[in-house]
Design a protein around this motif. Structure first.
Motif, PDB file in Angstrom:
ATOM      1  N   LYS A  17       0.705  -1.146  -0.083  1.00 48.52           N
ATOM      2  CA  LYS A  17      -0.231  -0.048   0.370  1.00 48.52           C
ATOM      3  C   LYS A  17       0.688   1.031   0.013  1.00 48.52           C
ATOM      4  CE  LYS A  17      -0.895  -0.158   4.613  1.00 48.52           C
ATOM      5  NZ  LYS A  17       0.184  -0.873   5.381  1.00 48.52           N
ATOM      6  N   ASP A  62       1.946   8.369   5.024  1.00 48.08           N
ATOM      7  CA  ASP A  62       2.216   6.996   5.621  1.00 48.08           C
ATOM      8  C   ASP A  62       1.943   7.266   6.901  1.00 48.08           C
ATOM      9  OD1 ASP A  62       2.842   5.416   6.440  1.00 48.08           O
ATOM     10  OD2 ASP A  62       4.809   4.501   5.244  1.00 48.08           O
ATOM     11  N   GLY A  79       0.939   4.832   9.100  1.00 45.10           N
ATOM     12  CA  GLY A  79       2.092   4.555   9.864  1.00 45.10           C
ATOM     13  C   GLY A  79       3.296   5.227  10.283  1.00 45.10           C
ATOM     14  N   TYR A  91       2.490   6.309  13.950  1.00 47.08           N
ATOM     15  CA  TYR A  91       2.590   5.447  15.288  1.00 47.08           C
ATOM     16  C   TYR A  91       3.622   5.266  15.790  1.00 47.08           C
ATOM     17  CZ  TYR A  91      -2.069   5.655  14.050  1.00 47.08           C
ATOM     18  OH  TYR A  91      -3.896   5.918  14.162  1.00 47.08           O
ATOM     19  N   GLY A 124       8.372  -0.909  13.890  1.00 45.48           N
ATOM     20  CA  GLY A 124       6.952  -1.263  13.494  1.00 45.48           C
ATOM     21  C   GLY A 124       6.261  -2.037  14.133  1.00 45.48           C
ATOM     22  N   ALA A 177       5.684   0.239  16.646  1.00 43.83           N
ATOM     23  CA  ALA A 177       4.249   1.611  16.470  1.00 43.83           C
ATOM     24  C   ALA A 177       3.109   0.276  16.812  1.00 43.83           C
ATOM     25  CB  ALA A 177       4.533   1.534  15.369  1.00 43.83           C
ATOM     26  N   SER A 178       2.763  -1.036  16.187  1.00 45.64           N
ATOM     27  CA  SER A 178       1.738  -1.704  16.974  1.00 45.64           C
ATOM     28  C   SER A 178       0.737  -1.413  18.322  1.00 45.64           C
ATOM     29  CB  SER A 178       2.019  -2.781  15.758  1.00 45.64           C
ATOM     30  OG  SER A 178       0.695  -4.218  16.120  1.00 45.64           O
ATOM     31  N   GLY A 205      -3.370   3.837   5.136  1.00 47.91           N
ATOM     32  CA  GLY A 205      -2.760   3.179   6.675  1.00 47.91           C
ATOM     33  C   GLY A 205      -3.497   2.141   7.187  1.00 47.91           C
ATOM     34  N   ARG A 206      -4.161   1.888   8.436  1.00 49.27           N
ATOM     35  CA  ARG A 206      -5.558   0.839   8.454  1.00 49.27           C
ATOM     36  C   ARG A 206      -6.527   0.885   8.502  1.00 49.27           C
ATOM     37  NH1 ARG A 206      -0.788  -0.614   7.972  1.00 49.27           N
ATOM     38  NH2 ARG A 206       0.404  -2.142   9.223  1.00 49.27           N
ATOM     39  N   ASP A 207      -7.136   2.395   9.348  1.00 50.66           N
ATOM     40  CA  ASP A 207      -8.078   2.826   9.402  1.00 50.66           C
ATOM     41  C   ASP A 207      -8.685   4.240   8.960  1.00 50.66           C
ATOM     42  OD1 ASP A 207      -6.650   4.862  10.227  1.00 50.66           O
ATOM     43  OD2 ASP A 207      -7.412   4.603  12.487  1.00 50.66           O
ATOM     44  N   ARG A 225       1.756  -9.521  13.859  1.00 49.23           N
ATOM     45  CA  ARG A 225       1.240  -7.658  13.585  1.00 49.23           C
ATOM     46  C   ARG A 225      -0.141  -7.840  13.117  1.00 49.23           C
ATOM     47  NH1 ARG A 225       3.460  -3.044  10.936  1.00 49.23           N
ATOM     48  NH2 ARG A 225       5.251  -4.051  10.752  1.00 49.23           N
ATOM     49  N   ARG A 277      -7.740  -5.590  17.525  1.00 48.78           N
ATOM     50  CA  ARG A 277      -7.811  -4.935  18.346  1.00 48.78           C
ATOM     51  C   ARG A 277      -9.109  -4.133  18.679  1.00 48.78           C
ATOM     52  NH1 ARG A 277      -3.826  -0.770  15.238  1.00 48.78           N
ATOM     53  NH2 ARG A 277      -5.428   0.093  13.831  1.00 48.78           N
TER      54      ARG A 277
HETATM   55  O1   DC Z   1       2.373   0.224   7.616  1.00 49.27           O
HETATM   56  P1   DC Z   1       2.945   0.654   9.221  1.00 49.27           P
HETATM   57  O2   DC Z   1       3.876  -1.018   8.833  1.00 49.27           O
HETATM   58  O3   DC Z   1       4.304   1.624   9.297  1.00 49.27           O
HETATM   59  O4   DC Z   1       2.549   0.340   9.919  1.00 49.27           O
HETATM   60  C1   DC Z   1       2.982   0.475  11.663  1.00 49.27           C
HETATM   61  C2   DC Z   1       2.084  -0.171  12.612  1.00 49.27           C
HETATM   62  O5   DC Z   1       1.494   1.085  13.548  1.00 49.27           O
HETATM   63  C3   DC Z   1       0.735  -1.153  12.202  1.00 49.27           C
HETATM   64  O6   DC Z   1       1.335  -2.594  12.911  1.00 49.27           O
HETATM   65  C4   DC Z   1      -0.614  -0.186  12.998  1.00 49.27           C
HETATM   66  C5   DC Z   1      -0.517   0.905  13.214  1.00 49.27           C
HETATM   67  N1   DC Z   1      -1.010   1.618  12.430  1.00 49.27           N
HETATM   68  C6   DC Z   1      -2.009   1.676  12.165  1.00 49.27           C
HETATM   69  O7   DC Z   1      -3.114   1.289  13.888  1.00 49.27           O
HETATM   70  N2   DC Z   1      -3.305   2.734  11.880  1.00 49.27           N
HETATM   71  C7   DC Z   1      -2.833   3.344  10.730  1.00 49.27           C
HETATM   72  N3   DC Z   1      -4.039   4.339  10.163  1.00 49.27           N
HETATM   73  C8   DC Z   1      -1.481   3.092  10.671  1.00 49.27           C
HETATM   74  C9   DC Z   1      -0.507   1.729  11.726  1.00 49.27           C
END
Ligand code: DC
Length: 211
Positions: A12, A29, A31, A34, A77, A80-81, A111-113, A162, A169
């Protein structure tokens, strides 16, 4: 505005950067935000499991200094998680992300959300994924290039852990938004994935730009 979500090493980030270049949109980005919080906490000797400490670190974060190479490591990483699971951390990073998303002429956030919680009204949403094995191999190559060689099995275990942590969560778990277009890049080159992603975004753009 383009929202791109998906699991670690799905491609992504590469797609977001390439789309940003093609469309002339700035890219965030998310991520890295975090990762920066995780790094601030661990550098200070803090525990990434401490919700209050992590929320304070997120509130104090300067989101302009996100290009440090040590934010890209596997350890960053993982931290961050962990910090990302705390609702107070997510809350502290919300306004910055939403302001970025509102930039003209458009912005890309990955990202994730992003499509579920940060900008649920995003007119273009992509959920980029790939099998854990394909993602682990991509991550192995990236790490090797940076001189961080690690065994495939360890990387795969890390990616699966991860995925579980980010997906299970309670606070804004990693999910495809119901209106996101799914892009499985397991069997695609990044070039093909880019062509597919661009097509999806251009189709959405034609809709959001038509009166
Ligand atoms: O995309 P990344 O691998 O750099 O993200 C690192 C961590 O940050 C990922 O395991 C979970 C968190 N993260 C998140 O919770 N929400 C996001 N929008 C982006 C990343």
């Amino acid at each position: 505005m383009v929202a791109i979500d998906g699991p670690a090493a799905s491609g992504k980030g590469v797609l977001a950067a390439a789309l940003g270049q093609a469309l002339g949109f700035p890219v965030l980005d998310s991520g890295l935000l975090y990762r920066a919080v995780g790094r601030a906490v661990t550098l200070a000797g803090g525990d990434p499991g401490d919700a209050e400490l992590c929320a304070r670190a997120a509130e104090a974060l300067d989101p302009t200094g996100l290009d440090a190479p040590d934010l890209r490591t596997a350890a960053a990483g993982d931290a961050a998680s962990r910090v990302a699971a705390h609702p107070g951390v997510r809350r502290a990073l919300l306004d910055f992300q939403r302001a970025f998303a509102a930039r003209e002429p458009g912005a890309i956030l990955d990202g994730r959300d992003i499509g579920t919680a940060i900008v649920p009204a995003a007119p273009a949403k992509l959920y980029v994924t790939a099998s854990p094995e394909v993602r682990a191999e991509r991550r192995r190559l990236q790490l090797a290039e940076r001189g961080e060689a690690a065994p495939f099995a360890d990387i795969l275990a890390d990616i699966e852990a991860r995925d579980r942590r980010d997906g299970e969560r309670a606070a804004s778990p990693m999910r495809a938004a119901p209106d996101a277009v799914l892009l499985d890049t397991s069997k695609m080159s990044m070039e093909d994935a880019f062509v597919a992603a661009r097509r999806i975004v251009e189709a959405a753009r034609a809709r959001w730009e038509s009166p």
